[in-house]
Design an enzyme around this catalytic site. Structure first.
Site, PDB file in Angstrom:
ATOM      1  N   GLU A 127      -6.826  -2.763  -2.644  1.00 14.07           N
ATOM      2  CA  GLU A 127      -5.390  -2.588  -2.454  1.00 14.07           C
ATOM      3  C   GLU A 127      -4.674  -3.932  -2.350  1.00 14.07           C
ATOM      4  OE1 GLU A 127      -7.242   1.135  -1.976  1.00 14.07           O
ATOM      5  OE2 GLU A 127      -7.677  -0.735  -0.917  1.00 14.07           O
ATOM      6  N   HIS A 157      -6.399  10.614   4.732  1.00 13.26           N
ATOM      7  CA  HIS A 157      -5.694  11.167   3.584  1.00 13.26           C
ATOM      8  C   HIS A 157      -4.405  11.902   3.961  1.00 13.26           C
ATOM      9  CE1 HIS A 157      -9.943  10.809   2.388  1.00 13.26           C
ATOM     10  NE2 HIS A 157      -9.458  10.492   1.200  1.00 13.26           N
TER      11      HIS A 157
END
Length: 409
Positions: free
Chosen positions: A189, A258
């Site tokens: 990321e 998530h």
């Protein structure tokens, strides 16, 4: 030499001593021995460089001339820094976001040019006859339309290309536009955001995907540096990127990796715009607005909207643009103001139906900036307010809305 075997980039790893203290107040003698300091002095790279260069490469006089030039430049820079006036407190908020130019301002380096933006059609009016699409399809159509009309748009992230993303939002885009425009990245990321920042400074329009909101945490430093770039360089540089990130509680998913929302993190960060659309039409308009903006944008795609038909709406067209910081009134009412955003807007609308015309329901659509005027106007009429959003109990963005209501500003 160019053209010879083995020519090209080279990586040189040097281990050099730290000859000075870390900073002015740092006295390294408090944690280093005199012997250690003296030993490092013998490893000073500058005398070694001089021995290497003089007289094999340059003459003694050339070395002395170089030293004089460097000392002059350093002294000039130091004197210039010390002679600068103290900062003006009234300008502290300048250049957090792109703003109208004033006399003497230099345009920031980075992002799309005025000519690029002028060539892109836009409309504030939605197409009322468009077909009904789900949230994910609306995002995909918007990306496709901008990829078609703007050659500087690039879409990338983990599994974005071949697979089309974990929610299939980018499915088929790589086949249509090629691996140079829509591509997969490594599982980094920090690398994804760093790449996007460099592209934006170079004048491109990168649309980077962070696969889930929680996965943005490893890129936190890159994201913060991107947001403050315009402000900390006094409008010299900017990196208007778009970062798409799904998050929030979704069907059959409730784990901490998530299902995180945490949009308050980016509302708190300097220089970021944060969009959290509740429906497909607003998703189209806000995403296109972000891709035409001079400021970096977090575009939050709620998983409940991606995985269900909640938020389905008529596709408003390939030119539709929604401005940031403008709320929309979902229900008109007289007795209580309800403020929400994202997927929670639908829960609030369901609840409001039980109370006829008593609930004034506002969908903020963006939380940075957010529409304070609309909220205050409604609360002044109803004298009551309920803020409904999805976050942990402490220090969510709802607390900021409440604070502004209590202050009346």
């Amino acid at each position: 030499m160019p053209g010879t075997a083995g020519s090209g980039p080279a990586l040189i790893h040097l281990t050099v001593p730290r000859l000075c203290s870390h900073s002015g107040p740092d006295n390294q003698r408090g944690y280093r021995t005199e012997a250690e300091i003296a030993f490092d002095a013998t490893r000073d790279p500058l005398p070694r460089l001089r021995t290497q260069l003089v007289p094999a490469i340059i003459t003694e006089s050339q070395w002395t001339e170089l030293e004089t030039e460097v000392e002059r430049d350093v002294t000039r820079a130091l004197d210039g820094a010390r002679s600068r006036p103290a900062p003006d407190p009234s300008t502290i908020h300048r250049f957090v976001y792109q703003e109208p130019s004033r006399a003497g301002d230099t345009p920031a380096f980075g992002g799309l040019s005025d000519a690029d933006l002028a060539a892109l059609p836009s409309s504030a009016e939605p197409n009322a006859t468009g077909d009904v699409v789900r949230f994910a399809e609306a995002v995909k159509r918007t990306l496709r339309a901008e990829l078609q009309r703007n050659p500087k748009v690039l879409v990338f992230g983990e599994d974005v290309g071949v697979k089309g993303g974990v929610h299939l939002v980018t499915e088929g885009l790589q086949k249509q536009f090629g691996v140079g425009r829509v591509f997969d990245t490594s599982l980094s990321e920090e690398g994804i955001i760093g790449r996007a920042v460099g592209m934006a400074v170079a004048g491109l329009m990168p649309v980077a995907e962070i696969q889930f909101r929680k996965y943005a945490d490893p890129a936190h430093e890159q994201l913060n540096n991107c947001g403050t770039m315009r402000w900390r360089t006094a409008n010299r540089f900017c990196a208007p990127i778009v970062v798409r990130m799904p998050g929030g509680y979704g069907k059959d998913v409730g784990d901490p990796w998530h299902s995180l929302s945490g949009e308050v993190t980016w509302a708190h960060a300097v220089g970021w715009q944060v969009a959290i659309p509740s429906n497909a039409a607003d998703a189209v308009g806000l995403l296109r607005s972000a891709m035409r903006s001079r400021n970096p944008t977090i575009f939050f795609e709620h998983r409940s909207l991606l995985m269900t038909s909640d938020g389905s709406a008529r596709y408003p067209g390939d030119d539709y643009v929604v401005p940031f910081g403008v709320a929309t009134r979902v229900r008109e009412g007289t007795d209580i103001t309800v403020v929400s955003w994202g997927a929670m807007v639908h829960r609030c609308a369901e609840a409001a139906e039980r109370f006829g015309g008593r609930v004034d329901l506002l969908d903020l659509r963006t939380v940075a900036p957010w529409d304070r005027d609309a909220v205050l106007e409604s609360v002044q009429r109803t004298s009551r307010c309920l803020i409904a959003h999805e976050d942990t109990l402490t220090a969510g963005f709802g607390a900021e809305v409440k604070r502004r209501i209590m202050l009346g500003t």
